[in-house]
Motif scaffolding. Sequence first.
Motif, PDB file in Angstrom:
ATOM      1  N   LEU A  67      -1.028 -11.480  -4.052  1.00 36.02           N
ATOM      2  CA  LEU A  67       0.343 -11.041  -4.346  1.00 36.02           C
ATOM      3  C   LEU A  67       1.100 -12.105  -5.130  1.00 36.02           C
ATOM      4  O   LEU A  67       0.916 -13.302  -4.911  1.00 36.02           O
ATOM      5  N   THR A  68       1.943 -11.652  -6.022  1.00 38.85           N
ATOM      6  CA  THR A  68       2.804 -12.556  -6.778  1.00 38.85           C
ATOM      7  C   THR A  68       4.146 -11.879  -7.007  1.00 38.85           C
ATOM      8  O   THR A  68       4.287 -10.672  -6.788  1.00 38.85           O
ATOM      9  N   VAL A 107       2.165  -2.300  -7.808  1.00 36.67           N
ATOM     10  CA  VAL A 107       3.513  -2.622  -7.325  1.00 36.67           C
ATOM     11  C   VAL A 107       3.525  -2.469  -5.810  1.00 36.67           C
ATOM     12  O   VAL A 107       3.267  -1.392  -5.281  1.00 36.67           O
ATOM     13  N   ILE A 108       3.802  -3.567  -5.115  1.00 37.20           N
ATOM     14  CA  ILE A 108       3.846  -3.543  -3.649  1.00 37.20           C
ATOM     15  C   ILE A 108       5.251  -3.219  -3.157  1.00 37.20           C
ATOM     16  O   ILE A 108       5.438  -2.432  -2.230  1.00 37.20           O
ATOM     17  N   SER A 109       6.233  -3.822  -3.785  1.00 32.65           N
ATOM     18  CA  SER A 109       7.626  -3.545  -3.385  1.00 32.65           C
ATOM     19  C   SER A 109       8.555  -4.029  -4.486  1.00 32.65           C
ATOM     20  O   SER A 109       8.137  -4.770  -5.384  1.00 32.65           O
ATOM     21  N   THR A 189      -0.759  -5.508   3.075  1.00 32.05           N
ATOM     22  CA  THR A 189       0.349  -4.905   2.325  1.00 32.05           C
ATOM     23  C   THR A 189       1.629  -5.110   3.119  1.00 32.05           C
ATOM     24  O   THR A 189       1.741  -4.611   4.244  1.00 32.05           O
ATOM     25  N   PRO A 190       2.580  -5.838   2.564  1.00 31.41           N
ATOM     26  CA  PRO A 190       3.812  -6.086   3.325  1.00 31.41           C
ATOM     27  C   PRO A 190       4.633  -4.816   3.488  1.00 31.41           C
ATOM     28  O   PRO A 190       4.638  -3.953   2.602  1.00 31.41           O
ATOM     29  N   GLU A 201       8.312  -5.883  13.834  1.00 31.29           N
ATOM     30  CA  GLU A 201       7.193  -6.821  13.942  1.00 31.29           C
ATOM     31  C   GLU A 201       6.296  -6.654  12.720  1.00 31.29           C
ATOM     32  O   GLU A 201       5.891  -5.536  12.384  1.00 31.29           O
ATOM     33  N   VAL A 202       6.036  -7.780  12.063  1.00 33.14           N
ATOM     34  CA  VAL A 202       5.173  -7.780  10.879  1.00 33.14           C
ATOM     35  C   VAL A 202       3.857  -8.440  11.250  1.00 33.14           C
ATOM     36  O   VAL A 202       3.848  -9.548  11.809  1.00 33.14           O
TER      37      VAL A 202
END
Lengths: 324, 186
Positions: A67-68, A107-109, A189-190, A201-202
């Motif tokens: 991830l970046t 695209v993650i977020s 994946t966040p 909770e993550v």
Amino acid sequence: MTRHRLLGVLAMLLLASSQGAANPSGVGAGTFDAQCGGACHGDADMNRSSPATVTVEAPEVAYDALLTSVSVTVSNIQTTTNGLLGVFLLSDLSGAEDTPADDGWTVISNSEGGVENYVEAQIAPGQTNHTVSWTLRAPAVGTYNLHAAIHHGTQDGSEAPFFGATASPATVSVVEVPENLPRLSATFTPPTQITVGQDTEVNLQTEFVDVVAVDWRTVGGEAQTASVRQLEDGSWAFTLPASVQPVVIEWRAHLEGEGPPQTTPWFQINSDDASWSVDEPTAYVQSLAMLVAATSLFVGLQHRRSQSSLKAYEADLNEIGGED
Amino acid sequence: MVSAGTLHVVSTEMTVGAFAMAGAAFLLAGLASHDLLGMRRHLTLADNVAHFALAFGLLSMPMAIMTGIQASPGEGVDHPLLINKMLLASTAFGLAFGVLLTRWRQGSEVWLHEWGRRWQALGGMVAVGLILTTASIGGTFTRGESLLDMLHLPYEHVPLMPIWLSGFIIVVATVNLVLLRRPAQV
């Protein structure tokens, strides 16, 4: 008569086209090429050049499949009638097949709370700068360009479409992940959405990591440290406190292991009220049912009344006749 | 070009204004038809104003709805206020249409019968009340408050029927309307 009907239909079609020709209220976030996302905004024959300046910032190096973070800053924003500003993150400016996904990015977020390359931000009157951040998963090894573009309306009443883009792209070299580099797992994946009023909770999955520390903050606020506990080897968990109102929360992890320590980009989580949805066809059909039922009930009521009144009137006449 | 938001304000004001005038005229017509407050001589005037204003309000409604959809943020009906607004507006439209249909079919004689005049005035005023409540919901949606908030109406609750029940009601109501096409026979 037929001619009149034909004219009526044509007039309705013409009126409908004027209503649907533009999207002054925006189109909503989505995965769009620059050309599709803005209709006439992206058409070089119809748009005007935006006076705003668009810059894209990205790290020079990213690791394959990790991830970046990339951010797009729009400055010198003009106040518009409805304050909507559409921002694209793009792989080129050709206008077609130019989403980051077309170059292999995922695209993650984004900082507006979505997972798309196009977002619409609400700009307050007088606000001249706005930044949108994206968290991306890097594509295969290679060199990639990332561009950004914007579109918006105006305030002079002309409803002219304005379009702007970065003067030069950000270039990112995607390289192989070094051996033993502490990192988040490629499958991690966040989360991007949480509900207001609920602790979140993550769970983190990591590789080559012995120690994890997590910072979190609300946008513009001071960073605070979250308590991280190890669930098992390569699996960690931390809790983000409940927010009392919709807000964007950012967090990042510091990862330590045998290799050089790493810090992840800031990940954005949109805290929002519990979403509300309804079965739209059911609502539309009920709406029609209530319309027809109201008409039918009232007409029926007056019809029944009309008949009973006439019968009473007739009875009165007979009675009068009988007395005679 | 004028934005959809501005057009929505204009068309909504036209609709609500027409309905408000219709409501006042229906009240006057109801009083006049019952010969209250010495208003019998104004019955024809109130009758005409009430029904013409109601018809004008109905004609203005589609414009208000279309511009409202254009001006609203996002896509679809994703808020309980919007669903309730749609349901109330539909009921008001149907009731107002029924009032006009009755007036058209029965003419001014609708005011001559005891219960006819009561239902006609009441129907017109209830339709107007529903439209004003609809407008109030619009105010609550866009500004977060409206004048009718003092009544604490349950805007956040959406009473939805099963779709089969809605379909059944549509069929029964439509059949009823078709059967009622025949004028009342003596």
